[in-house]
Design an enzyme around this catalytic site. Structure first.
Site, PDB file in Angstrom:
ATOM      1  CB  SER A  99      -5.582 -13.347   3.246  1.00  0.00           C
ATOM      2  OG  SER A  99      -6.024 -12.032   3.439  1.00  0.00           O
ATOM      3  CE  LYS A 147      -9.252 -12.655   2.551  1.00  0.00           C
ATOM      4  NZ  LYS A 147      -8.571 -11.623   1.733  1.00  0.00           N
ATOM      5  CE1 TYR A 159     -12.306 -12.216   5.945  1.00  0.00           C
ATOM      6  CE2 TYR A 159     -12.041 -10.037   6.880  1.00  0.00           C
ATOM      7  CZ  TYR A 159     -11.701 -10.970   5.927  1.00  0.00           C
ATOM      8  OH  TYR A 159     -10.762 -10.674   4.973  1.00  0.00           O
ATOM      9  CE1 TYR A 189      -4.879 -10.752  -0.141  1.00  0.00           C
ATOM     10  CE2 TYR A 189      -2.547 -10.310   0.124  1.00  0.00           C
ATOM     11  CZ  TYR A 189      -3.761 -10.706   0.656  1.00  0.00           C
ATOM     12  OH  TYR A 189      -3.840 -11.053   1.972  1.00  0.00           O
ATOM     13  CB  VAL A 242      -1.432  -8.871   5.744  1.00  0.00           C
ATOM     14  CG1 VAL A 242      -1.915  -8.403   4.376  1.00  0.00           C
ATOM     15  CG2 VAL A 242      -2.573  -9.011   6.725  1.00  0.00           C
TER      16      VAL A 242
END
Lengths: 303, 303, 303, 303
Positions: D61, D64, D188, D239, D257
């Protein structure tokens, strides 16, 4: 009787203008909104028809009754309802959000899309076999060996069925369905594209009313299955209008966005109605009016 | 017949141990979990009783059927269902969250608490009048002028009914209910505390089965109201177990957390069952078993 | 500097017409939408003012910062955040629905109403004492002993605050709050009705920027509390516009529907802005424009 | 300084046992949970390292942040935030349910999976080009031309990424994303599988802290983009623990993660931490402890 049917059709024809043919599956837009047809069959063998009862339309969600029947035959009630709940929902037929809740363990019922996708996954068979077995069952129950599916509608559903695809992948990720998602969806899209007439639909209704017996008396499934199918139609069959429909019509029914409505009155009658213009819930708008009038006129409300 | 009833009671007595009496209203904890009673009345005037049919229990959610009846008498179907939907929900009886969704315009149905609070608000009358009119109707329909409410249970509900209070204030803030919230809640808590027996409940069921006629033939409301009440019981009456109950029992019913279950079979029969140990949905656990057996034994499944 | 402030006010005055004063509390409708005031105080003791900085307005949600400060002083961080989470939400300030989810154990954060009601419940004191202790703290921090609350606004909030009441009863029913619900709500409505000016607000901002030290150097709470308050303002302070505000302004802030915005820049500056016309989120619409311009002009973005 | 880093690592090593390596992507299960590495780079050019800073891990992540950077470069802030909101959510990183709400018009923010899938869809390019452009940007920003992706992890994500697939198809059906869903997902999954070290991550943090300037002074994007990325990391980066992290650490950060955490302190410092055992939110459990200690020890809390 046919005079009554014609009168009811005429009384409800004005509703067509207040609805619209389904637009989320491009191929369904080609339907002629002016069609209205009806067929009624009673347990004494009488058949009454009126309007456009020879017109074909795609079965769409009415197929959920037949796939549930086959899943029950294949797995038994206990196994099926371990994977799908029996509970009606006030959410629309394509609702998805509760599937993401931590405490959800299965889709609400087999008449909404998520539940129906699970139902299809429970039909035994590999690849094409699932669909073929379902088609065979539908031909048997309708006593019409010519029934087939509409390739154009099937491809259109497959191409644009992203909400159904989302549900299926979500259920896969949560362990609600087993097997190959695209395979299951393929069967599901194909089953929705099966073409029937109001007569075929009426015969399905009569079959269930007759406790799953064919016209010559052969039994396909047991009385309990007939009761379950009827109860689920009565509580969940008209999407998130099922409650209002039960209160205002009182005939266990299942609609499809192709414009069909299947009605069954236990031990009494099967009904098939067809008119493709839909209301906001995805139910045939004139079809609802016809069912309501028929219920009053013939005193069919079971409640 | 009474032999059958006694056998069915005996067959389901073991279920008591798998349930528990309601604990969220402290006063209900005093109920004796070992009580089981049943009463069946048919349209021919036969009355059959077994077990603890003389024991009193609080009517709780079964009162929702009676308050809906009165709201329909007072306002007509159109006005009532402008304020409450007819749709079953898969959420528990005390669900609240959808009332906060921007697109929600009314509670799902009159059998869950939020809908029932709106129903009560629609009964005409000021202050005590609402409750008194409802009590009078219940005495009339049960043909039992001695029915009254349990003060201790009422005060207990009032003190601990914070979830119901939350719903009512939320609905008030969204314009779903009119009038004084605490007044409406007071009537609601009081109506839930009305004490009845299985016999009283059976008579309500018979009254609805008889299309809202009293035993001497007087009509309190019309056939259509009977159909609506029956349809709503069939689709929403057993909380978020209603669908499974329809599929497995097939008797339009309404349960209460006091342990009662009201059953009605159109044109045929009224049933009252009582056993206070509840399952996870808030339905009488032995009561469900008894209803299921009764349905099979007497072939009462309407689906 | 005051020239800059006046220019920024003039540049944002047009926004007033695109907003509207709060209408859900009737007494707030009386606010004059044309008011705009600002006050900036830096850690070196400079104070700059422009526009309607002497006008009083009700503190509303800005009080949530002060009640959180007092709850932290009274209970410590661990105890407070056992009862309220620290997490921003994309739901509006008066959101309620997640409080009904089975897996929810506390409100999302102390800046939305549900969390703020819990915060208030954590202030030590019986009856009036809670409110009086909070008022004393606000007088101390603003160094303004004349601060009091507006009785008319308080009564208006109390009368119309049904959504807040619903939240409080729901949280009571789930064990999220202890104590008497109406008492807690009374304190909450009263704290929202405290009247302040842009100068008072700027002084709160400076106090936090100065790590909870008064202008004469007395410490009311520790550095860690200052960091927590600042972090929560930065992540949750502008309701469900907090994220966009952080990206476009970058000044930890808290708004109130009275039209005030409190800004704090760690070790640097306190800001008070006032203009009662609100945007769709409940934030002062010109106030947002002023904060954005101020951030650019003085290079205050902390990100 | 490196002594401090080693001490902090040692102090937090015990946390590894309280977490677990990610298990929902099978290939991630192969990570060695005992790895802990850290790298800190300040704007004066100092680089400090400790522990397993040479170990590679998948960026997950943290990518991102980089895809958002590229989407902003390609489309500008206005266009990007028409399609994705800026708002933090208290739901987990893989939340989906609000995407099905009728009033939802875009995903909450670019740091949860749904928002990140939209971000990826906004990167300009056909087929492989999207991914290649992103990889090139990451190589440029990390100043490490050897960075590539892990084929095994990529294939594992692709095979098991059904929840992400569900989100993407749902967003497609609602018009939230344009283009071919499987193509976007492929990019992705691949971007998540890019392998980096703590040093690479620290350099990304430094680059953003330096307002998007490379070590030799070349500017890749503007100051405003740096502020937006930092603000979004601060409010949404950890998160549904982002709020608590802001209150307890106060360093704008993004976790993955794979066990990495990227930290950036405006105008000051970049931080890369790596330790694959995760907590319940999906954040590195020892990584959080290290960041908290680092923040205290070096006084890095921006709030």
């Amino acid at each position: 009787m046919e005079k009554i049917l014609n009168k009811i059709i005429d009384n409800n024809r004005y509703l067509i203008k207040e609805g619209a043919v389904a637009d989320y599956i491009p191929a369904l837009l080609k339907a002629n909104p002016n069609h209205i047809g009806i067929c009624v069959m009673d347990v004494d063998g009488n058949i009454y028809k009126a309007g456009d009862y020879t017109e074909k339309f795609t079965i769409q969600s009415i197929s959920k009754v037949m796939s549930l029947m086959l899943a029950l035959i294949d797995n038994g009630e206990d196994q099926v309802f371990k994977k799908i709940d029996y509970e009606p929902t006030e959410e629309p037929f394509n609702t998805l959000f509760k599937l993401d809740f931590p405490h959800t363990i299965k889709p609400s019922n087999p008449m909404i899309n998520s539940g129906a996708i699970v139902t299809t996954s429970l039909i035994k068979g590999e690849g094409e076999e699932r669909f073929n077995r379902l088609l065979t069952l539908i031909r048997t129950v309708t006593e019409n060996p010519n029934i087939s599916y509409n390739e154009e509608v099937y491809l259109s559903e497959k191409e644009t069925g992203n909400k159904n695809r989302a549900m299926a992948y979500l259920m896969k990720s949560r362990g609600f369905i087993e097997g190959d998602v695209e395979d299951i969806l393929d069967t599901y899209f194909k089953q929705c594209s099966i073409e029937v007439t109001a007569v075929d639909i009426a015969r399905i209704g009569l079959f269930i009313a007759n406790r799953c017996k064919l016209s010559k008396g052969d039994r396909i499934c047991d009385n309990k299955t007939a009761s379950i199918l009827t109860a689920i139609m009565a509580t969940c069959g008209m999407y998130n209008f099922s409650g209002e429909y039960a209160s205002t019509v009182g005939i266990p029914s299942k609609s499809g966005v192709g414009g069909g409505i299947l009605g069954t009155i236990p031990y009494k009658m099967g009904i098939g109605v067809f008119s493709p213009a839909l209301d906001q819930y995805g139910n045939s708008i004139a079809g609802y009016g016809i069912m309501a009038d028929l219920s009053k006129e013939l005193n069919l409300n079971i409640f």
